[in-house]
Design a protein around this motif. Sequence first.
Motif, PDB file in Angstrom:
ATOM      1  N   SER A 191       0.829  -1.209   0.000  1.00 47.57           N
ATOM      2  CA  SER A 191       0.000   0.000   0.000  1.00 47.57           C
ATOM      3  C   SER A 191       0.864   1.260   0.000  1.00 47.57           C
ATOM      4  O   SER A 191       0.507   2.269  -0.620  1.00 47.57           O
ATOM      5  CB  SER A 191      -0.930  -0.002   1.215  1.00 47.57           C
ATOM      6  OG  SER A 191      -0.185  -0.002   2.426  1.00 47.57           O
ATOM      7  N   ALA A 192       2.040   1.202   0.669  1.00 45.48           N
ATOM      8  CA  ALA A 192       2.934   2.363   0.698  1.00 45.48           C
ATOM      9  C   ALA A 192       3.499   2.635  -0.697  1.00 45.48           C
ATOM     10  O   ALA A 192       3.595   3.796  -1.123  1.00 45.48           O
ATOM     11  CB  ALA A 192       4.069   2.132   1.687  1.00 45.48           C
ATOM     12  N   VAL A 193       3.858   1.570  -1.403  1.00 48.71           N
ATOM     13  CA  VAL A 193       4.362   1.739  -2.777  1.00 48.71           C
ATOM     14  C   VAL A 193       3.256   2.291  -3.673  1.00 48.71           C
ATOM     15  O   VAL A 193       3.487   3.216  -4.470  1.00 48.71           O
ATOM     16  CB  VAL A 193       4.891   0.394  -3.321  1.00 48.71           C
ATOM     17  CG1 VAL A 193       5.238   0.522  -4.802  1.00 48.71           C
ATOM     18  CG2 VAL A 193       6.119  -0.048  -2.534  1.00 48.71           C
ATOM     19  N   SER A 194       2.070   1.752  -3.558  1.00 50.94           N
ATOM     20  CA  SER A 194       0.940   2.234  -4.354  1.00 50.94           C
ATOM     21  C   SER A 194       0.676   3.708  -4.094  1.00 50.94           C
ATOM     22  O   SER A 194       0.390   4.475  -5.020  1.00 50.94           O
ATOM     23  CB  SER A 194      -0.321   1.418  -4.039  1.00 50.94           C
ATOM     24  OG  SER A 194      -0.146   0.071  -4.385  1.00 50.94           O
ATOM     25  N   GLN A 195       0.784   4.114  -2.814  1.00 51.21           N
ATOM     26  CA  GLN A 195       0.537   5.509  -2.461  1.00 51.21           C
ATOM     27  C   GLN A 195       1.609   6.419  -3.045  1.00 51.21           C
ATOM     28  O   GLN A 195       1.315   7.535  -3.489  1.00 51.21           O
ATOM     29  CB  GLN A 195       0.499   5.658  -0.940  1.00 51.21           C
ATOM     30  CG  GLN A 195       0.130   7.064  -0.471  1.00 51.21           C
ATOM     31  CD  GLN A 195      -1.205   7.526  -1.028  1.00 51.21           C
ATOM     32  OE1 GLN A 195      -2.194   6.792  -0.983  1.00 51.21           O
ATOM     33  NE2 GLN A 195      -1.237   8.742  -1.563  1.00 51.21           N
ATOM     34  N   ARG A 196       2.858   5.942  -3.093  1.00 47.61           N
ATOM     35  CA  ARG A 196       3.921   6.764  -3.672  1.00 47.61           C
ATOM     36  C   ARG A 196       3.689   6.978  -5.171  1.00 47.61           C
ATOM     37  O   ARG A 196       3.887   8.094  -5.672  1.00 47.61           O
ATOM     38  CB  ARG A 196       5.281   6.103  -3.429  1.00 47.61           C
ATOM     39  CG  ARG A 196       5.718   6.157  -1.973  1.00 47.61           C
ATOM     40  CD  ARG A 196       7.147   5.662  -1.775  1.00 47.61           C
ATOM     41  NE  ARG A 196       7.518   5.712  -0.360  1.00 47.61           N
ATOM     42  CZ  ARG A 196       8.740   5.518   0.100  1.00 47.61           C
ATOM     43  NH1 ARG A 196       9.730   5.252  -0.754  1.00 47.61           N
ATOM     44  NH2 ARG A 196       8.993   5.585   1.395  1.00 47.61           N
ATOM     45  N   ILE A 197       3.269   5.936  -5.848  1.00 46.38           N
ATOM     46  CA  ILE A 197       2.992   6.077  -7.281  1.00 46.38           C
ATOM     47  C   ILE A 197       1.807   7.015  -7.493  1.00 46.38           C
ATOM     48  O   ILE A 197       1.826   7.893  -8.365  1.00 46.38           O
ATOM     49  CB  ILE A 197       2.707   4.705  -7.928  1.00 46.38           C
ATOM     50  CG1 ILE A 197       3.884   3.758  -7.735  1.00 46.38           C
ATOM     51  CG2 ILE A 197       2.395   4.876  -9.424  1.00 46.38           C
ATOM     52  CD1 ILE A 197       5.156   4.175  -8.392  1.00 46.38           C
ATOM     53  N   LYS A 198       0.779   6.843  -6.691  1.00 43.90           N
ATOM     54  CA  LYS A 198      -0.411   7.692  -6.804  1.00 43.90           C
ATOM     55  C   LYS A 198      -0.060   9.150  -6.541  1.00 43.90           C
ATOM     56  O   LYS A 198      -0.531  10.054  -7.253  1.00 43.90           O
ATOM     57  CB  LYS A 198      -1.471   7.213  -5.823  1.00 43.90           C
ATOM     58  CG  LYS A 198      -2.794   7.981  -5.920  1.00 43.90           C
ATOM     59  CD  LYS A 198      -3.819   7.427  -4.936  1.00 43.90           C
ATOM     60  CE  LYS A 198      -5.130   8.222  -5.028  1.00 43.90           C
ATOM     61  NZ  LYS A 198      -6.138   7.713  -4.058  1.00 43.90           N
ATOM     62  N   SER A 199       0.764   9.413  -5.535  1.00 47.01           N
ATOM     63  CA  SER A 199       1.169  10.786  -5.213  1.00 47.01           C
ATOM     64  C   SER A 199       1.921  11.422  -6.375  1.00 47.01           C
ATOM     65  O   SER A 199       1.718  12.599  -6.711  1.00 47.01           O
ATOM     66  CB  SER A 199       2.053  10.801  -3.961  1.00 47.01           C
ATOM     67  OG  SER A 199       1.337  10.356  -2.831  1.00 47.01           O
ATOM     68  N   LEU A 200       2.804  10.642  -7.003  1.00 42.26           N
ATOM     69  CA  LEU A 200       3.571  11.145  -8.140  1.00 42.26           C
ATOM     70  C   LEU A 200       2.648  11.439  -9.315  1.00 42.26           C
ATOM     71  O   LEU A 200       2.791  12.471  -9.992  1.00 42.26           O
ATOM     72  CB  LEU A 200       4.643  10.120  -8.526  1.00 42.26           C
ATOM     73  CG  LEU A 200       5.693  10.547  -9.553  1.00 42.26           C
ATOM     74  CD1 LEU A 200       6.449  11.779  -9.082  1.00 42.26           C
ATOM     75  CD2 LEU A 200       6.658   9.391  -9.820  1.00 42.26           C
ATOM     76  N   GLU A 201       1.687  10.555  -9.575  1.00 42.61           N
ATOM     77  CA  GLU A 201       0.735  10.768 -10.661  1.00 42.61           C
ATOM     78  C   GLU A 201      -0.123  12.000 -10.423  1.00 42.61           C
ATOM     79  O   GLU A 201      -0.394  12.776 -11.345  1.00 42.61           O
ATOM     80  CB  GLU A 201      -0.136   9.522 -10.833  1.00 42.61           C
ATOM     81  CG  GLU A 201       0.616   8.324 -11.408  1.00 42.61           C
ATOM     82  CD  GLU A 201      -0.240   7.080 -11.506  1.00 42.61           C
ATOM     83  OE1 GLU A 201      -0.038   6.297 -12.454  1.00 42.61           O
ATOM     84  OE2 GLU A 201      -1.120   6.887 -10.621  1.00 42.61           O
ATOM     85  N   GLU A 202      -0.555  12.179  -9.174  1.00 40.11           N
ATOM     86  CA  GLU A 202      -1.378  13.341  -8.858  1.00 40.11           C
ATOM     87  C   GLU A 202      -0.595  14.640  -9.010  1.00 40.11           C
ATOM     88  O   GLU A 202      -1.114  15.646  -9.502  1.00 40.11           O
ATOM     89  CB  GLU A 202      -1.919  13.213  -7.433  1.00 40.11           C
ATOM     90  CG  GLU A 202      -2.989  12.126  -7.283  1.00 40.11           C
ATOM     91  CD  GLU A 202      -3.432  11.936  -5.854  1.00 40.11           C
ATOM     92  OE1 GLU A 202      -2.764  12.512  -4.954  1.00 40.11           O
ATOM     93  OE2 GLU A 202      -4.433  11.224  -5.621  1.00 40.11           O
ATOM     94  N   LYS A 203       0.678  14.624  -8.600  1.00 36.07           N
ATOM     95  CA  LYS A 203       1.508  15.812  -8.715  1.00 36.07           C
ATOM     96  C   LYS A 203       1.743  16.197 -10.167  1.00 36.07           C
ATOM     97  O   LYS A 203       1.729  17.377 -10.530  1.00 36.07           O
ATOM     98  CB  LYS A 203       2.843  15.583  -8.015  1.00 36.07           C
ATOM     99  CG  LYS A 203       3.772  16.796  -8.066  1.00 36.07           C
ATOM    100  CD  LYS A 203       5.027  16.564  -7.251  1.00 36.07           C
ATOM    101  CE  LYS A 203       5.921  17.805  -7.281  1.00 36.07           C
ATOM    102  NZ  LYS A 203       7.127  17.636  -6.442  1.00 36.07           N
ATOM    103  N   LEU A 204       1.951  15.198 -11.024  1.00 39.42           N
ATOM    104  CA  LEU A 204       2.260  15.453 -12.436  1.00 39.42           C
ATOM    105  C   LEU A 204       1.016  15.520 -13.308  1.00 39.42           C
ATOM    106  O   LEU A 204       1.079  15.979 -14.456  1.00 39.42           O
ATOM    107  CB  LEU A 204       3.206  14.373 -12.965  1.00 39.42           C
ATOM    108  CG  LEU A 204       4.579  14.303 -12.289  1.00 39.42           C
ATOM    109  CD1 LEU A 204       5.366  13.129 -12.813  1.00 39.42           C
ATOM    110  CD2 LEU A 204       5.357  15.605 -12.509  1.00 39.42           C
ATOM    111  N   GLY A 205      -0.094  15.009 -12.784  1.00 37.68           N
ATOM    112  CA  GLY A 205      -1.330  15.009 -13.561  1.00 37.68           C
ATOM    113  C   GLY A 205      -1.306  14.033 -14.715  1.00 37.68           C
ATOM    114  O   GLY A 205      -1.954  14.244 -15.738  1.00 37.68           O
TER     115      GLY A 205
END
Length: 305
Positions: free
Chosen positions: A31-45
């Motif tokens: 879940s921590a890895v998934s959250q890191r990817i999601k955070s990066l995607e949200e930041k970059l759009g």
Amino acid sequence: MLDYKLLEALDMVVRESSFERAAKRLFLTQSAVSQRIKSLEEKLGKVLVVRESPVHATRAGEMLIVHFRQVRQLEAALAEQIDFKEQDWQSVRLGVNADSLAIGLLDALAPLLESERLLLECVIDDEGYTLDLLRAGDVAGCISTQPSAVAGCAVQSLGNMPYVFVATPAFAERYFSQGFTQTALMHAPTAIFGHRDSLHRRWLGERYGILDDHFPCHQIPESHALFDAVCFGLAYAAIPYAQAKPAITSGKVIELASSERIHIPLYWHHWQKQTQEAKRVSDAVLAFGRRVLPSQEASLYLNAL
């Protein structure tokens, strides 16, 4: 600014083709890895990974991964300049053809890997395709049939890989008693490395006009097992001469047609900006080429693509 912990998670997910395996490598929860990817995607759009099985990067994700790996190389080079040496094991990721491993590449690298505390990550593919791995930033160096360097990289000749067509004497008597002809090649079972457009497939098409579905074929994507299939009398195959020589000398297998030997030019490609460890890896690979691969004129030259 990019958060490189997030980029590290992206890189590992794509390397492992799995969130679960990436989490284990990073010593994190899935879940921590998934959250890191999601955070990066949200930041970059942008969507950075396609969440299928196997997981793979989008075009935007690939560009970020190439950037991340190049930054890691620059950091390693800077550490050398300021005389900082990490004590942990370091990984070196190379794109190699299975035949080079079969004839002694690992033996050439072994002393360096041990002395420099390097962990080898081999990405194995047909020598006609390994350059795609370097172009994508997936490896720091690769053995390829392509003589031209890609952007940001350098290339050096390794020599020619000689291949011979071999089979057991009994197999040769059964299928090639009338010679190494188009008819015999269409009926004799062969062993080929994989499903892709390999050396043997190209040779059959270019030399004899034999298409993929016009000959019986074992698919064996491992060099030693492929040669075993020949030695067991199951097939004939194109085998590196250095690998086949002991069995030819002992009479276990015979060369089917010396006039049909194939010499494939091989080249070592690597990033232009190299760490000292990477330079030593290059030196070891080049020494392997000088020792094992002859620089003789090719009897038959096949382009990789």
